[in-house]
Motif scaffolding. Structure first.
Motif, short mmCIF file in Angstrom:
data_model
loop_
_atom_site.label_atom_id
_atom_site.label_comp_id
_atom_site.label_asym_id
_atom_site.label_seq_id
_atom_site.Cartn_x
_atom_site.Cartn_y
_atom_site.Cartn_z
N MET A 280 17.16 23.72 -30.87
CA MET A 280 16.96 22.66 -29.88
C MET A 280 15.77 21.79 -30.25
SD MET A 280 19.41 22.88 -27.89
CE MET A 280 18.90 21.45 -26.96
N THR A 281 14.71 22.43 -30.75
CA THR A 281 13.54 21.65 -31.14
C THR A 281 13.90 20.70 -32.27
OG1 THR A 281 12.19 23.54 -30.55
CG2 THR A 281 11.14 21.81 -31.82
N ARG A 282 14.63 21.22 -33.26
CA ARG A 282 15.01 20.39 -34.40
C ARG A 282 15.83 19.19 -33.92
NH1 ARG A 282 19.50 19.73 -37.56
NH2 ARG A 282 19.09 19.07 -39.70
N ALA A 283 16.85 19.47 -33.07
CA ALA A 283 17.74 18.40 -32.63
C ALA A 283 16.97 17.34 -31.85
CB ALA A 283 18.86 18.98 -31.78
N SER A 284 16.11 17.77 -30.92
CA SER A 284 15.45 16.73 -30.12
C SER A 284 14.33 16.05 -30.91
CB SER A 284 14.96 17.28 -28.78
OG SER A 284 14.43 18.55 -28.92
N MET A 285 13.74 16.75 -31.87
CA MET A 285 12.78 16.08 -32.75
C MET A 285 13.47 14.97 -33.54
SD MET A 285 9.58 17.00 -32.73
CE MET A 285 8.83 16.73 -34.34
N LEU A 286 14.68 15.26 -34.02
CA LEU A 286 15.39 14.25 -34.80
C LEU A 286 15.72 13.04 -33.93
CD1 LEU A 286 17.80 16.30 -37.09
CD2 LEU A 286 15.73 15.05 -37.70
N GLU A 287 15.89 13.27 -32.63
CA GLU A 287 16.14 12.14 -31.73
C GLU A 287 14.87 11.32 -31.53
OE1 GLU A 287 17.85 12.94 -27.77
OE2 GLU A 287 19.34 14.06 -28.91
N VAL A 288 13.74 12.01 -31.48
CA VAL A 288 12.49 11.35 -31.12
C VAL A 288 11.84 10.66 -32.32
CG1 VAL A 288 10.14 11.86 -30.38
CG2 VAL A 288 12.05 12.81 -29.14
N LEU A 289 11.97 11.30 -33.50
CA LEU A 289 11.22 10.81 -34.68
C LEU A 289 11.49 9.35 -35.03
CD1 LEU A 289 11.07 13.86 -37.10
CD2 LEU A 289 9.22 12.75 -35.89
N PRO A 290 12.73 8.85 -34.91
CA PRO A 290 12.92 7.44 -35.27
C PRO A 290 12.42 6.46 -34.22
CG PRO A 290 15.02 8.63 -35.18
CD PRO A 290 14.00 9.48 -34.53
N VAL B 160 10.19 22.06 -35.78
CA VAL B 160 9.51 20.84 -36.22
C VAL B 160 9.61 20.70 -37.73
CG1 VAL B 160 7.31 19.63 -36.30
CG2 VAL B 160 7.94 20.92 -34.26
N VAL B 161 9.37 21.81 -38.44
CA VAL B 161 9.46 21.78 -39.90
C VAL B 161 10.87 21.39 -40.33
CG1 VAL B 161 9.42 23.24 -41.95
CG2 VAL B 161 7.59 23.41 -40.27
N ALA B 162 11.87 21.97 -39.66
CA ALA B 162 13.25 21.67 -40.02
C ALA B 162 13.56 20.20 -39.82
CB ALA B 162 14.21 22.52 -39.19
N ALA B 163 13.02 19.61 -38.73
CA ALA B 163 13.28 18.19 -38.48
C ALA B 163 12.54 17.32 -39.49
CB ALA B 163 12.85 17.81 -37.07
N GLN B 164 11.33 17.75 -39.82
CA GLN B 164 10.51 16.99 -40.76
C GLN B 164 11.18 16.92 -42.14
OE1 GLN B 164 6.68 18.76 -41.03
NE2 GLN B 164 5.78 17.10 -42.23
N TYR B 165 11.78 18.06 -42.56
CA TYR B 165 12.43 18.10 -43.86
C TYR B 165 13.94 18.07 -43.71
CZ TYR B 165 7.80 19.43 -45.36
OH TYR B 165 6.46 19.44 -45.59
N SER B 166 14.40 17.38 -42.66
CA SER B 166 15.83 17.39 -42.34
C SER B 166 16.71 17.09 -43.55
CB SER B 166 16.07 16.36 -41.24
OG SER B 166 17.37 15.88 -41.32
N GLY B 167 17.65 17.98 -43.80
CA GLY B 167 18.58 17.79 -44.91
C GLY B 167 18.02 18.22 -46.24
N ARG B 168 16.75 18.63 -46.27
CA ARG B 168 16.16 19.04 -47.53
C ARG B 168 15.90 20.54 -47.53
NH1 ARG B 168 11.29 15.17 -48.04
NH2 ARG B 168 11.71 14.72 -45.86
N PHE B 169 15.19 21.00 -48.54
CA PHE B 169 15.08 22.43 -48.77
C PHE B 169 14.48 23.19 -47.58
CE2 PHE B 169 13.17 26.17 -50.91
CZ PHE B 169 14.35 26.70 -51.39
N GLY B 170 13.38 22.65 -47.04
CA GLY B 170 12.71 23.31 -45.93
C GLY B 170 13.66 23.53 -44.76
N ASP B 171 14.48 22.52 -44.49
CA ASP B 171 15.46 22.60 -43.41
C ASP B 171 16.44 23.75 -43.64
OD1 ASP B 171 16.92 21.94 -41.19
OD2 ASP B 171 17.97 20.26 -42.12
N HIS B 172 16.91 23.86 -44.90
CA HIS B 172 17.89 24.91 -45.20
C HIS B 172 17.30 26.30 -45.05
CE1 HIS B 172 20.48 21.72 -46.26
NE2 HIS B 172 19.90 21.43 -47.40
N ILE B 173 16.06 26.45 -45.51
CA ILE B 173 15.39 27.75 -45.41
C ILE B 173 15.28 28.15 -43.94
CG2 ILE B 173 13.16 28.90 -45.68
CD1 ILE B 173 14.58 28.80 -48.23
N VAL B 174 14.82 27.21 -43.12
CA VAL B 174 14.67 27.50 -41.69
C VAL B 174 16.02 27.87 -41.09
CG1 VAL B 174 14.10 26.48 -39.46
CG2 VAL B 174 12.61 26.09 -41.40
#
Lengths: 343, 358
Positions: free
Chosen positions: A224-234, A123-137
């Motif tokens: 998988m959570t990141r990918a499907s979160m990115l699908e759902v968030l928009p 969830v954190v990775a999707a929330q900060y997708s493409g930004r620092f938090g995503d990379h750390i995760v």
């Protein structure tokens, strides 16, 4: 719509019936592979020459029969709930009764870690997708995924364990425990005995092997959570949740994650069966008395003599575990998604 | 609430979406660029009034709707709601303010959480805003459903059990549940068939009358605007080009873009069919657009001044109409039909229509 309880029973029943041919196939295959290249005289003389005459004759009596007869004997005893025995006479079933719960405990503990750590990380990775938090995760879960089990387990046992002061071997600190082990799950037994010090001790022993198993397999849950979160968030219903005046936490974890979890659940179900295979190395390294360690023993690991009935039993149990984990994932999927029809 | 004042007022509202620089561009210290989705939009909505917002896809209508519903944060400008500046509300204050403005989205499938039952979907805003729990929420929802034309006994159904029109009614019920004062309708009927569109629009008009709601209706459906709206703003590439009462605007469009837009509406009359009006030329990029009128590259009436100087949105005539066109006086009486036949040539080249007398 078929979503009543009886529909669910029919659904589960059908899936359990499908289990039968799968198991039969697994048994036939493992039996053939393990017995194909053996003749009784070489097998028995090679391994049991120095053993007592009794063992030798036992061996020859059992493996001297024609292969179809051996298979029939094995199958009939299995249907009667008898997993067979090692050549020495040690019962396989007794071992499995003790060891399977220990492994299930380990797998459940690591699944728990994968869920409570891996999914929020996604969830954190999707929330900060493409930004620092995503990379750390990403660095975190990829390093887990890229670690070979044997390496991760050994490094943790040698370095991380002593550094954290956590035990790296066995289920308890003492060999003899002062309470009966009803379930053979270390933590559960200690809790049932209302023995607080031993509960803590058992959890301490569980932490490292479960963490290694979880760390290595967590990537799939996070990914998988990141990918499907990115699908759902928009989607608009996430936006409507915001419009309702819900806090961002509820928007993410109630509306978005609940819908995103459908895929994650399926993948976790598939992984859960596979986690058992991962326990072979981890249980051996951490001296966890589970079925993974047994698997290593029955194929002759650690200088023990091979145990064919044991080997088949382990493979069959792994197969059952994979199918049951999938079934559990399917049921959960239906519970999570009201659009699923049980019929 | 200030008496007689506008319910919602935006002043020079802007939303720029920065374009992510590639790593190479960052290294080369290339300046970051931005898409000017909404570029200085000022409108007012009075209580009980409907503002129609029309324009083609990509004109920034939806972004503007989301800005005033505070789903986007504005890059510049201010939003005032009932006299209070709400542009920079945050956190708890923003969440509490949200009950004033609700939104109905275009997509009746994607805007309802598929995992929740009707009473949860419609009741969640009540719970979040008023702290009401349990059976009280169900009662409130049950009482609300008939007002949008849904049976009160569908509380425990899931969204996928409804038709497209039914789902849009659900969205509407959800928006109404916290008794907002303004509802942003983002293409509320464009995913529905014509008969259902009419039902929903009728329902919207009735609800407005009963509850004294204000609407911002974002659409490219001119018929819906004619039916529901009191005033209309025409958007083109993030800016308002014309702003007037609905009858004035639809019957006497002044701005060339408005004329083109209205001429593109299909007319159900075979004898009046003719070559479709094509607006030629390239649409200027929204990425840091150049100065000058944004419609200039496609406008049949373009003059040199249009390419250099941005036309301001200024009052035109006596009826309170605002138009952003240097040649508004000259083109005011050219009817869209004339424009159609004159511009049917290649690329919409200027056919230099005679400036109308007066």
């Amino acid at each position: 719509m078929g979503r009543s309880l009886s529909d669910l029973f029919v659904f589960v029943g059908k899936r359990l019936l499908q289990l039968i041919p799968v198991l039969l196939g697994v048994i036939v295959l493992t039996f053939i592979v393990s017995h194909l290249d053996l003749s009784a005289s070489t097998l028995c003389h090679e391994w049991y020459f120095h053993a007592g005459a009794n063992t030798l004759s036992n061996c020859e009596a059992k493996y001297g029969l024609p292969l179809p007869t051996q298979f029939w004997n094995y199958l009939t005893s299995l249907v009667h709930g008898n997993w067979g025995a090692a050549v020495s006479g040690a019962s396989v079933g007794a071992e499995i009764d003790v060891r399977l719960p220990a492994t299930i405990e380990l797998v459940l503990a690591s699944l728990f870690l994968m869920i409570v750590i891996g999914i929020p990380l996604g969830v954190v990775a999707a929330q900060y997708s493409g930004r620092f938090g995503d990379h750390i995760v990403r660095v975190f879960y990829l390093s887990g995924w890229a670690t070979p089990t044997y390496l991760g387990a050994v490094l943790v046992a040698i370095f991380v364990g002593p550094w954290l002061g956590l035990p790296t071997s066995g289920e308890y600190s003492t060999v003899i425990v002062p309470f009966p082990q009803y379930t053979h799950m270390s933590v559960v037994d200690a809790i049932l005995a209302l023995n607080f010090p031993y509960t803590v001790d058992a959890i301490d022993h569980l932490i490292l092997p479960a963490s290694v198993l979880a760390f290595i397999n967590m990537g799939i849950a996070t990914r998988m959570t990141r990918a499907s979160m990115l699908e759902v968030l928009p989607l608009d219903y996430v936006r409507s949740a915001r419009m309702k005046g819900l806090g961002e936490f509820w928007v993410l974890y109630k509306h978005a994650l609940r819908n995103a979890l459908i895929t994650t659940t399926t993948v976790l179900g598939l992984t859960a069966g596979g986690l058992l295979a991962g326990t072979v190395v981890i249980e051996e390294v951490f001296d966890w008395p589970g079925i993974g360690q047994y698997a290593y023993t029955v194929i002759g690991g650690g200088g023990s003599s091979p145990n064919f009935d044991g080997a088949i039993a382990v493979v069959v149990i792994f197969a059952i575990a994979v199918v049951v984990a999938n079934l559990a994932a399917d049921i959960l999927y239906g519970l999570l998604d009201p659009r699923v029809d049980w019929r | 609430m200030s008496d007689g004042g506008p319910l919602l007022e935006t002043v020079g509202l802007e939303k720029f979406f920065p374009i992510t620089r590639t790593f190479g561009e960052t290294l080369a210290r290339r300046e970051s660029r931005a898409i000017h989705a909404v570029d200085g939009v000022s409108i007012t909505v009075r209580p009980r009034e409907t503002l129609g917002l029309i324009g083609e896809s990509g004109s920034g209508k939806t972004t503007f709707g989301w800005l005033i519903a505070r789903l986007h944060d504005a890059t510049g400008g201010t939003i005032r709601f009932a006299g209070e500046d709400v542009t920079h509300l945050k956190g708890r204050a923003l969440r509490a303010w949200r009950r004033n403005v609700q939104i109905v989205f275009q997509d009746p499938v994607g805007s309802l959480d598929p995992r929740l039952r009707v009473w949860q979907i419609v009741g969640e805003p009540i719970r979040a805003q008023e702290g009401v729990h349990g059976p009280a929420v169900r009662d409130r929802v049950q009482a609300l459903l008939p007002s949008v034309g849904l049976p009160p006994d569908c509380l425990d159904q899931y969204p996928h059990e409804f038709s497209g029109g039914g789902r849009q009614r659900l969205s509407l019920a959800r928006a109404l549940s916290v008794q907002p004062r303004l509802i942003v309708l983002d293409e509320p009927t464009s995913a529905l068939d014509v008969a259902v569109q009419a039902q929903i629009l009728n329902r919207l008009v009735e609800l407005q009358r009963e509850r004294g709601l204000a609407y911002v209706l974002i659409t490219h459906n001119v018929a819906a605007v004619r039916f529901v709206a009191d005033r209309v703003a025409v958007m083109y590439l993030g800016q308002i080009v014309e702003y007037a009462g609905v009858r004035d605007l639809l019957e006497h469009p002044v701005h060339p873009y408005t004329k083109a837009l209205l001429a593109a509406v299909p007319v159900p009359d075979a004898s009046r069919r003719r070559t479709r009006y094509r607006i030629g030329g390239d649409i200027p990029s929204l990425i840091d657009p150049p100065p000058g009128c944004r419609f200039a590259p496609r406008c049949p009436f373009v003059i040199d001044r249009c390419r250099l100087e941005d036309p301001p949105l200024v009052p035109f005539g006596a009826s309170g109409r605002l138009v952003a066109c240097h040649r508004a006086e000259e083109v005011r009486d050219i009817s869209p039909e004339v424009l159609l036949s004159s511009a049917s040539g290649a690329g919409g080249a200027p056919a230099s229509p005679a400036p109308a007398p007066g």
